[in-house]
Design an enzyme around this catalytic site. Structure first.
Site, PDB file in Angstrom:
ATOM      1  N   ASN A 146      37.733  -7.519  28.818  1.00 32.26           N
ATOM      2  CA  ASN A 146      36.727  -8.565  28.986  1.00 32.26           C
ATOM      3  C   ASN A 146      35.938  -8.290  30.264  1.00 32.26           C
ATOM      4  OD1 ASN A 146      35.579 -11.210  28.229  1.00 32.26           O
ATOM      5  ND2 ASN A 146      36.344 -11.736  30.264  1.00 32.26           N
TER       6      ASN A 146
ATOM      7  N   ARG B 283     -16.635   1.820  10.742  1.00 24.17           N
ATOM      8  CA  ARG B 283     -16.359   0.398  10.539  1.00 24.17           C
ATOM      9  C   ARG B 283     -15.012  -0.047  11.108  1.00 24.17           C
ATOM     10  NH1 ARG B 283     -17.777   1.004   4.244  1.00 24.17           N
ATOM     11  NH2 ARG B 283     -17.375   3.176   4.792  1.00 24.17           N
TER      12      ARG B 283
ATOM     13  N   ALA C   9      36.725 -11.362  41.284  1.00 24.32           N
ATOM     14  CA  ALA C   9      35.320 -11.738  41.141  1.00 24.32           C
ATOM     15  C   ALA C   9      34.553 -11.342  42.399  1.00 24.32           C
ATOM     16  CB  ALA C   9      35.212 -13.237  40.913  1.00 24.32           C
TER      17      ALA C   9
HETATM   18  C1  UD1 Z   1     -16.247   6.222  -0.990  1.00 32.61           C
HETATM   19  C2  UD1 Z   1     -17.025   6.499  -2.279  1.00 32.61           C
HETATM   20  C3  UD1 Z   1     -17.097   5.212  -3.090  1.00 32.61           C
HETATM   21  C4  UD1 Z   1     -15.695   4.702  -3.370  1.00 32.61           C
HETATM   22  C5  UD1 Z   1     -14.883   4.544  -2.088  1.00 32.61           C
HETATM   23  C6  UD1 Z   1     -13.439   4.289  -2.432  1.00 32.61           C
HETATM   24  C7  UD1 Z   1     -18.673   8.241  -1.753  1.00 32.61           C
HETATM   25  C8  UD1 Z   1     -20.105   8.535  -1.536  1.00 32.61           C
HETATM   26  N1  UD1 Z   1     -18.365   6.956  -1.954  1.00 32.61           N
HETATM   27  O1  UD1 Z   1     -16.991   5.286  -0.224  1.00 32.61           O
HETATM   28  O2  UD1 Z   1     -17.781   5.428  -4.309  1.00 32.61           O
HETATM   29  O3  UD1 Z   1     -15.756   3.470  -4.089  1.00 32.61           O
HETATM   30  O4  UD1 Z   1     -14.940   5.745  -1.305  1.00 32.61           O
HETATM   31  O5  UD1 Z   1     -12.668   4.032  -1.310  1.00 32.61           O
HETATM   32  O6  UD1 Z   1     -17.873   9.136  -1.793  1.00 32.61           O
HETATM   33  N2  UD1 Z   1     -15.457  11.842   4.743  1.00 32.61           N
HETATM   34  C9  UD1 Z   1     -15.511  13.182   5.066  1.00 32.61           C
HETATM   35  N3  UD1 Z   1     -16.716  13.718   5.400  1.00 32.61           N
HETATM   36  C10 UD1 Z   1     -17.864  12.993   5.422  1.00 32.61           C
HETATM   37  C11 UD1 Z   1     -17.794  11.626   5.092  1.00 32.61           C
HETATM   38  C12 UD1 Z   1     -16.567  11.084   4.741  1.00 32.61           C
HETATM   39  O7  UD1 Z   1     -14.511  13.880   5.058  1.00 32.61           O
HETATM   40  O8  UD1 Z   1     -18.904  13.564   5.733  1.00 32.61           O
HETATM   41  C13 UD1 Z   1     -14.142  11.262   4.394  1.00 32.61           C
HETATM   42  C14 UD1 Z   1     -13.757  10.063   5.251  1.00 32.61           C
HETATM   43  O9  UD1 Z   1     -13.029  10.477   6.384  1.00 32.61           O
HETATM   44  C15 UD1 Z   1     -12.931   9.211   4.284  1.00 32.61           C
HETATM   45  C16 UD1 Z   1     -13.449   9.600   2.911  1.00 32.61           C
HETATM   46  O10 UD1 Z   1     -14.206  10.771   3.078  1.00 32.61           O
HETATM   47  O11 UD1 Z   1     -11.549   9.530   4.359  1.00 32.61           O
HETATM   48  C17 UD1 Z   1     -14.325   8.503   2.280  1.00 32.61           C
HETATM   49  O12 UD1 Z   1     -15.384   8.191   3.151  1.00 32.61           O
HETATM   50  P1  UD1 Z   1     -15.853   6.698   3.384  1.00 32.61           P
HETATM   51  O13 UD1 Z   1     -16.954   6.697   4.364  1.00 32.61           O
HETATM   52  O14 UD1 Z   1     -14.704   5.816   3.630  1.00 32.61           O
HETATM   53  O15 UD1 Z   1     -16.465   6.355   1.944  1.00 32.61           O
HETATM   54  P2  UD1 Z   1     -16.631   4.911   1.310  1.00 32.61           P
HETATM   55  O16 UD1 Z   1     -17.816   4.261   1.876  1.00 32.61           O
HETATM   56  O17 UD1 Z   1     -15.360   4.169   1.363  1.00 32.61           O
HETATM   57 MG    MG Z   2     -13.671   4.492   2.393  1.00 33.11          MG
END
Ligand code: UD1
Ligand code: MG
Length: 449
Positions: A372, A14, A418
């Site tokens: 200066n 996103r 100058a």
């Molecule tokens: C997640 C939570 C949600 C919470 C929100 C808070 C889950 C399923 N959902 O959603 O409940 O309200 O965070 O901000 O956990 N990542 C990995 N490996 C993966 C996928 C993601 O390491 O396979 C890492 C991403 O890099 C990120 C973090 O996990 O730093 C969260 O992932 P993201 O996709 O942002 O989850 P949200 O949709 O925000």
């Molecule tokens: Mg997130």
């Protein structure tokens, strides 16, 4: 025993960016580094960073520390999958495992400490931070049953009724690692995103507790550039409010940015569109701005700097700079000096009460006190291969448009005519002049074409 796992393997679709999400920055420091730094405040035994998408880039960005280990998650099948990979890799699952999403950069160490305390007090299997959001869109909704958390439902899996719940999951969890490791492989991906959710562990574990926190901005997660900008505003506001309470005036706060390391004294006025970056220090009673950029520099007492940029330099007391001056690295401007319009100074020392008021370039130079420098003076410091020094003694008066062909060494109380091109050293109290004499031809008539 406290272990930390930070989830940083996702792409961050996103964000619409070629840079991994966790490497985007808030006030000059990546989201991931901010989360790591907060965790260090808890003095954990080890920190695991789960990486995957552009793993090398992410790994290289992190400040080296013996406690930090990297775990590769490939492919990235969800936050629960990330912890499955960790549990497979690290056999010894003892003590507490604090898990944080890498995209919650403003989380405060104190809030993490409260979570750990609650976890211990309740002897929980999992405890996590929750908060009520006016607009909970995008967050997982937390459903309670009595004291316990019953389940978390992701936005994309919510029905219309569930979507109305304002209590959300902040993405910060503390697990009893041993109990977590017993159920972690039971997580499924039968949801609308076909991902393995870490949030499903709350239903598989027995004692799941929430720590509801009043969110003053620290729980802002970052999934897109709107949230990134929101986080930057939250963070900058907290820095500026700290300075305001310490006696700094901002004339147009929203247009200014201040690094977290910057120190600013009392009765300093920061005018519009002014940016103080890096480890800069501004002493009392200065007026900085408008439209000024200062990086890694010290500015002494009672200085005025407007419409100018200053990098890696020392500006002493009672100095006026600008408008439109450029002070480049390794310069020192001593007290009561004046640097004026369209003047560039680089790697030079201007001693006390010297003046370079208009349209000059002073590079690799030492300018004595009370000297200066006339308008348009240039130090020609580069011979095509090497840089050379220009030295001008104190009390000198440099005529407008003088060019110093460096290396060159002028004594004290020297005057230059100058328009002179100065190629030879000159002694104390001398006049150096090098230009053709003016010829006047009377009754001159221009050729008619
Ligand atoms: C997640 C939570 C949600 C919470 C929100 C808070 C889950 C399923 N959902 O959603 O409940 O309200 O965070 O901000 O956990 N990542 C990995 N490996 C993966 C996928 C993601 O390491 O396979 C890492 C991403 O890099 C990120 C973090 O996990 O730093 C969260 O992932 P993201 O996709 O942002 O989850 P949200 O949709 O925000
Ligand atoms: Mg997130």
């Amino acid at each position: 025993m406290l272990s930390v796992a930070i989830l940083a393997a996702g792409k961050g679709t996103r964000m619409e960016s070629s840079l991994p999400k966790v490497l985007h920055k808030i006030s000059g420091k990546s989201l991931l580094q901010r989360v790591i730094d907060s965790c260090f405040e808890l003095n954990p035994n080890q920190i695991f960073i789960i990486i995957g998408h552009k793993s090398k880039e992410v790994q290289d960005s992190i400040t080296k520390n013996q406690k930090v280990q990297f775990v590769i998650q490939e492919p990235q099948s969800g936050t629960g999958h990330a912890i499955q990979v960790l549990c497979r890799e690290v056999k010894k699952s003892e003590g507490k495992l604090l898990v944080l999403n890498g995209d919650v950069p403003l989380i405060k160490p104190n809030t993490l400490k409260k979570l750990l305390n609650l976890h211990d007090k309740k002897n929980a299997d999992v405890s996590l931070i929750t908060t009520k959001k006016k607009n909970p869109h995008g967050y997982g909704r937390v459903f309670l049953e009595g004291d316990f958390i019953d389940r978390i439902v992701e936005e994309k899996d919510c029905n219309n009724q569930e979507r109305l719940n304002l209590l959300v999951n902040a993405g910060v969890y503390c697990f009893n690692w041993e109990n977590l490791s017993k159920i972690i492989s039971n997580l499924q991906s039968n949801n609308n995103q076909k991902e393995i959710y870490l949030t499903d562990t709350v239903s598989l574990l027995k004692n799941s507790f929430g720590l509801e926190v009043e969110d003053d901005g620290e729980l802002q997660g970052i999934n897109n550039r709107i949230q990134l900008s929101k986080c930057e505003d939250i963070f900058q506001n907290s820095i500026k409010e700290k300075h305001m309470l310490n006696g700094v005036t901002f004339l147009n706060k929203a247009s200014c940015s201040i690094s977290e390391e910057a120190e600013i004294g009392k009765d300093v006025i920061i005018e519009a569109n002014t940016h103080i970056r890096g480890s800069s220090k501004i002493f009392n009673n200065c007026v900085i701005g408008p439209n000024t950029y200062i990086e890694n520099s010290n500015v002494g007492l009672h200085c005025e700097i407007s419409n100018s940029t200053v990098y890696d330099s020392k500006i002493m007391d009672h100095i006026k700079i600008g408008p439109y001056s450029h002070i480049r690295p390794n310069s020192k401007i001593s007290s009561y000096s004046k640097i004026g319009n369209f003047v560039e100074i680089k790697n030079s020392h201007l001693e006390e009460e010297s003046k370079v008021n208009h349209l000059s370039y002073i590079g690799d130079s030492i300018i004595g006190s009370y000297t200066n420098i006339g308008a348009g003076t240039i130090t020609a410091n580069f011979d095509g291969q090497k840089k050379h020094q220009t030295k001008i003694g104190k009390n000198s008066s440099i005529g407008a448009n003088t060019v110093f062909v460096a290396p060159i060494n002028l004594g004290e109380s020297v005057t230059t005519g100058a328009g002179s091109v100065i190629t030879k050293d000159s002694k104390d109290n001398s006049l150096a002049i090098s230009r053709t004499k003016q010829v006047n031809i009377d009754n001159w008539e221009r050729k008619k074409s």
